[in-house]
Design an enzyme around this catalytic site. Structure first.
Site, PDB file in Angstrom:
ATOM      1  N   SER A  21      10.866  -1.444  -3.439  1.00  0.00           N
ATOM      2  CA  SER A  21      12.273  -1.059  -3.488  1.00  0.00           C
ATOM      3  C   SER A  21      12.696  -0.567  -4.873  1.00  0.00           C
ATOM      4  O   SER A  21      12.351  -1.162  -5.895  1.00  0.00           O
ATOM      5  CB  SER A  21      13.124  -2.271  -3.089  1.00  0.00           C
ATOM      6  OG  SER A  21      14.479  -1.924  -3.091  1.00  0.00           O
ATOM      7  N   ASN A  69      14.250  -1.748 -16.859  1.00  0.00           N
ATOM      8  CA  ASN A  69      15.300  -0.951 -16.226  1.00  0.00           C
ATOM      9  C   ASN A  69      16.541  -1.792 -16.027  1.00  0.00           C
ATOM     10  O   ASN A  69      16.475  -3.004 -15.829  1.00  0.00           O
ATOM     11  CB  ASN A  69      14.822  -0.343 -14.895  1.00  0.00           C
ATOM     12  CG  ASN A  69      15.134  -1.217 -13.701  1.00  0.00           C
ATOM     13  OD1 ASN A  69      16.244  -1.194 -13.163  1.00  0.00           O
ATOM     14  ND2 ASN A  69      14.174  -2.029 -13.285  1.00  0.00           N
ATOM     15  N   LEU A  73      21.593  -1.273  -9.273  1.00  0.00           N
ATOM     16  CA  LEU A  73      21.952  -1.118  -7.858  1.00  0.00           C
ATOM     17  C   LEU A  73      22.803   0.104  -7.541  1.00  0.00           C
ATOM     18  O   LEU A  73      23.682   0.054  -6.679  1.00  0.00           O
ATOM     19  CB  LEU A  73      22.663  -2.391  -7.332  1.00  0.00           C
ATOM     20  CG  LEU A  73      21.856  -3.687  -7.374  1.00  0.00           C
ATOM     21  CD1 LEU A  73      22.726  -4.861  -6.928  1.00  0.00           C
ATOM     22  CD2 LEU A  73      20.601  -3.598  -6.515  1.00  0.00           C
ATOM     23  N   CYS A 129      18.020  -9.356  -8.085  1.00  0.00           N
ATOM     24  CA  CYS A 129      18.263  -8.258  -9.026  1.00  0.00           C
ATOM     25  C   CYS A 129      18.890  -8.795 -10.303  1.00  0.00           C
ATOM     26  O   CYS A 129      20.017  -9.295 -10.285  1.00  0.00           O
ATOM     27  CB  CYS A 129      19.172  -7.188  -8.429  1.00  0.00           C
ATOM     28  SG  CYS A 129      19.526  -5.894  -9.633  1.00  0.00           S
ATOM     29  N   ILE A 190       6.978 -10.294  -6.849  1.00  0.00           N
ATOM     30  CA  ILE A 190       8.119 -10.711  -7.646  1.00  0.00           C
ATOM     31  C   ILE A 190       9.044  -9.528  -7.890  1.00  0.00           C
ATOM     32  O   ILE A 190       8.601  -8.383  -7.896  1.00  0.00           O
ATOM     33  CB  ILE A 190       7.689 -11.287  -9.030  1.00  0.00           C
ATOM     34  CG1 ILE A 190       6.934 -10.240  -9.857  1.00  0.00           C
ATOM     35  CG2 ILE A 190       6.914 -12.551  -8.897  1.00  0.00           C
ATOM     36  CD1 ILE A 190       6.640 -10.660 -11.305  1.00  0.00           C
ATOM     37  N   ASN A 191      10.315  -9.832  -8.098  1.00  0.00           N
ATOM     38  CA  ASN A 191      11.210  -8.831  -8.670  1.00  0.00           C
ATOM     39  C   ASN A 191      10.923  -8.795 -10.185  1.00  0.00           C
ATOM     40  O   ASN A 191       9.964  -9.403 -10.643  1.00  0.00           O
ATOM     41  CB  ASN A 191      12.672  -9.191  -8.361  1.00  0.00           C
ATOM     42  CG  ASN A 191      13.562  -7.956  -8.303  1.00  0.00           C
ATOM     43  OD1 ASN A 191      13.470  -7.082  -9.165  1.00  0.00           O
ATOM     44  ND2 ASN A 191      14.411  -7.877  -7.316  1.00  0.00           N
ATOM     45  N   GLY A 216       5.830  -3.295 -14.132  1.00  0.00           N
ATOM     46  CA  GLY A 216       4.635  -2.555 -14.544  1.00  0.00           C
ATOM     47  C   GLY A 216       3.493  -3.501 -14.898  1.00  0.00           C
ATOM     48  O   GLY A 216       3.625  -4.725 -14.769  1.00  0.00           O
ATOM     49  N   GLY A 264       5.233  -0.483  -7.079  1.00  0.00           N
ATOM     50  CA  GLY A 264       6.518  -0.052  -7.630  1.00  0.00           C
ATOM     51  C   GLY A 264       6.368   0.920  -8.787  1.00  0.00           C
ATOM     52  O   GLY A 264       6.177   2.129  -8.601  1.00  0.00           O
TER      53      GLY A 264
HETATM   54  C1  FMN Z   1      13.721   1.415 -11.594  1.00  0.00           C
HETATM   55  C2  FMN Z   1      13.566   0.208 -10.700  1.00  0.00           C
HETATM   56  C3  FMN Z   1      14.498  -0.047  -9.700  1.00  0.00           C
HETATM   57  C4  FMN Z   1      14.374  -1.161  -8.877  1.00  0.00           C
HETATM   58  N1  FMN Z   1      15.285  -1.366  -7.867  1.00  0.00           N
HETATM   59  C5  FMN Z   1      15.095  -2.407  -7.007  1.00  0.00           C
HETATM   60  C6  FMN Z   1      15.947  -2.561  -5.881  1.00  0.00           C
HETATM   61  O1  FMN Z   1      16.833  -1.727  -5.625  1.00  0.00           O
HETATM   62  N2  FMN Z   1      15.751  -3.644  -5.062  1.00  0.00           N
HETATM   63  C7  FMN Z   1      14.732  -4.547  -5.300  1.00  0.00           C
HETATM   64  O2  FMN Z   1      14.564  -5.510  -4.529  1.00  0.00           O
HETATM   65  N3  FMN Z   1      13.888  -4.391  -6.346  1.00  0.00           N
HETATM   66  C8  FMN Z   1      14.040  -3.353  -7.186  1.00  0.00           C
HETATM   67  N4  FMN Z   1      13.162  -3.179  -8.216  1.00  0.00           N
HETATM   68  C9  FMN Z   1      12.052  -4.137  -8.389  1.00  0.00           C
HETATM   69  C10 FMN Z   1      10.764  -3.624  -7.735  1.00  0.00           C
HETATM   70  O3  FMN Z   1      10.924  -3.441  -6.342  1.00  0.00           O
HETATM   71  C11 FMN Z   1       9.605  -4.633  -7.975  1.00  0.00           C
HETATM   72  O4  FMN Z   1       9.950  -5.886  -7.419  1.00  0.00           O
HETATM   73  C12 FMN Z   1       9.318  -4.833  -9.458  1.00  0.00           C
HETATM   74  O5  FMN Z   1       9.508  -3.649 -10.191  1.00  0.00           O
HETATM   75  C13 FMN Z   1       7.895  -5.333  -9.708  1.00  0.00           C
HETATM   76  O6  FMN Z   1       6.920  -4.452  -9.199  1.00  0.00           O
HETATM   77  P1  FMN Z   1       6.243  -3.246 -10.050  1.00  0.00           P
HETATM   78  O7  FMN Z   1       5.789  -3.859 -11.359  1.00  0.00           O
HETATM   79  O8  FMN Z   1       5.128  -2.760  -9.201  1.00  0.00           O
HETATM   80  O9  FMN Z   1       7.302  -2.232 -10.266  1.00  0.00           O
HETATM   81  C14 FMN Z   1      13.277  -2.064  -9.059  1.00  0.00           C
HETATM   82  C15 FMN Z   1      12.330  -1.797 -10.072  1.00  0.00           C
HETATM   83  C16 FMN Z   1      12.456  -0.682 -10.877  1.00  0.00           C
HETATM   84  C17 FMN Z   1      11.411  -0.422 -11.935  1.00  0.00           C
END
Ligand code: FMN
Length: 304
Positions: A21, A69, A73, A129, A190-191, A216, A264
């Site tokens: 997401s 970031n 939302l 979030c 995880i978020n 990341g 993500g």
């Molecule tokens: C730019 C950005 C926007 C995101 N927006 C959301 C979101 O709208 N809803 C949500 O549940 N997580 C959001 N996330 C979190 C990601 O879905 C994910 O949980 C988190 O980035 C960890 O995974 P990654 O390291 O692969 O990005 C966001 C992450 C990033 C980088």
């Protein structure tokens, strides 16, 4: 070829790779690069009951092996998502997961009722979030509120409910157990981890919001540890994410107990990252003589 298909809470995925997401919009832009129906699923950007403009810029900053970031939302609102974005997505052959955020029990409940009455396949409850004061993280950081928000939306949710956890807690297993007890059908984690960076020349934080969510490769070991802990604490299927960039990261997540994974931040560096992960995962299973992805889920051999 090894069988990559999985079933989570009654929903069939052709493969266990889902885009995370907020990093893949509602899929349309990425479809210019490849057919997104090659993916197992998409978790759409968070939507809230009313549309939101998000936080003021700058709201993205690069960090060693990751990014911060504070998008906060930004979204068109749940009704616009259902009317304008969902019809195209539903024509693609992949599982569509709506990600819902909110500020109060009432607006979470109303959004979930609306979205789960639409054509989406699953609902992911974003109680994690960290970038807006009322972005839901307050609901996700203690067991009582996780239980209450999950129970509240479970009552009105007509589709399988995934509860997405925040890593910004002391004991992730207890939080996951609270979501399970309240009726979640799956857990995702995880978020982002709350972080900060300061420009030493201006002495100002790089983000206008001062703090933001770290994602990341930098967060991968933390995410892997939490996925492993949660998979060993609940009976529900676990969807692992956090820093997954390569098929080798994905294999580790499955070994730790994830039944599916989300990709993500890697999408920003390499638009084809999810496809490379699908291919690499299949090749790894073949190479190791596993006929099915399920053969490696939770199969880490921990030291005693
Ligand atoms: C730019 C950005 C926007 C995101 N927006 C959301 C979101 O709208 N809803 C949500 O549940 N997580 C959001 N996330 C979190 C990601 O879905 C994910 O949980 C988190 O980035 C960890 O995974 P990654 O390291 O692969 O990005 C966001 C992450 C990033 C980088």
């Amino acid at each position: 070829m090894a069988d990559l298909s999985i079933n989570i809470a009654g929903v069939n995925f052709k493969n266990p790779i889902i885009t995370a997401s907020g990093t893949f919009g509602f899929g349309k832009e990425y479809n210019d690069f490849y057919d997104i129906d090659k993916l197992g699923g998409i978790s759409c950007s968070a939507v809230t009951l009313e549309k939101r403009p998000g936080n003021p810029p700058p709201r993205i900053a690069e960090t060693p092996a990751g990014m911060l970031n504070s998008v906060g939302l930004q979204n068109p609102g749940v009704k616009s998502f259902i009317k304008d974005d969902l019809p195209w997505l539903k024509k693609q052959d992949l599982v569509v997961i709506a990600n819902i955020a909110g500020s109060t029990y009432e607006d979470y409940s109303e959004s979930v009722e609306l979205v789960s009455s639409s054509d989406v396949d699953m609902v992911e409850l974003n109680i994690s979030c960290p970038n807006v004061k009322e972005g839901g993280v307050a609901f996700g950081t203690n067991c009582q509120s996780v239980e209450l928000i999950t129970k509240t939306v479970r009552k009105v949710c007509k589709k399988p409910l995934i509860v997405k956890l925040s890593p910004n807690v002391t004991d992730i297993s207890e939080i996951a157990k609270a979501a399970e007890a309240a009726g979640a059908d799956a857990i995702s984690l995880i978020n982002t981890l709350t972080g900060m960076q300061i420009d030493i020349e201006t002495k100002r934080p790089l983000l206008k919001n001062n703090v933001g969510g770290l994602s990341g490769p930098a967060v991968f070991p933390v995410a892997l540890r939490m996925v492993w802990q949660v998979a060993n604490s609940v009976k529900l299927p676990v969807i692992g994410m956090g820093g997954i960039s390569t098929w080798q990261d994905a294999v580790q997540m499955f070994l730790a107990g994830a039944s599916a994974i989300q990709v993500g931040t890697a999408n920003f560096l390499d638009v084809y990252a999810p496809l490379k992960i699908i291919d690499g995962l299949g090749a790894y299973l073949n190479d190791k003589g596993h006929a099915n992805i399920k053969d490696i889920i939770g199969k880490v051999e921990v030291w005693q």
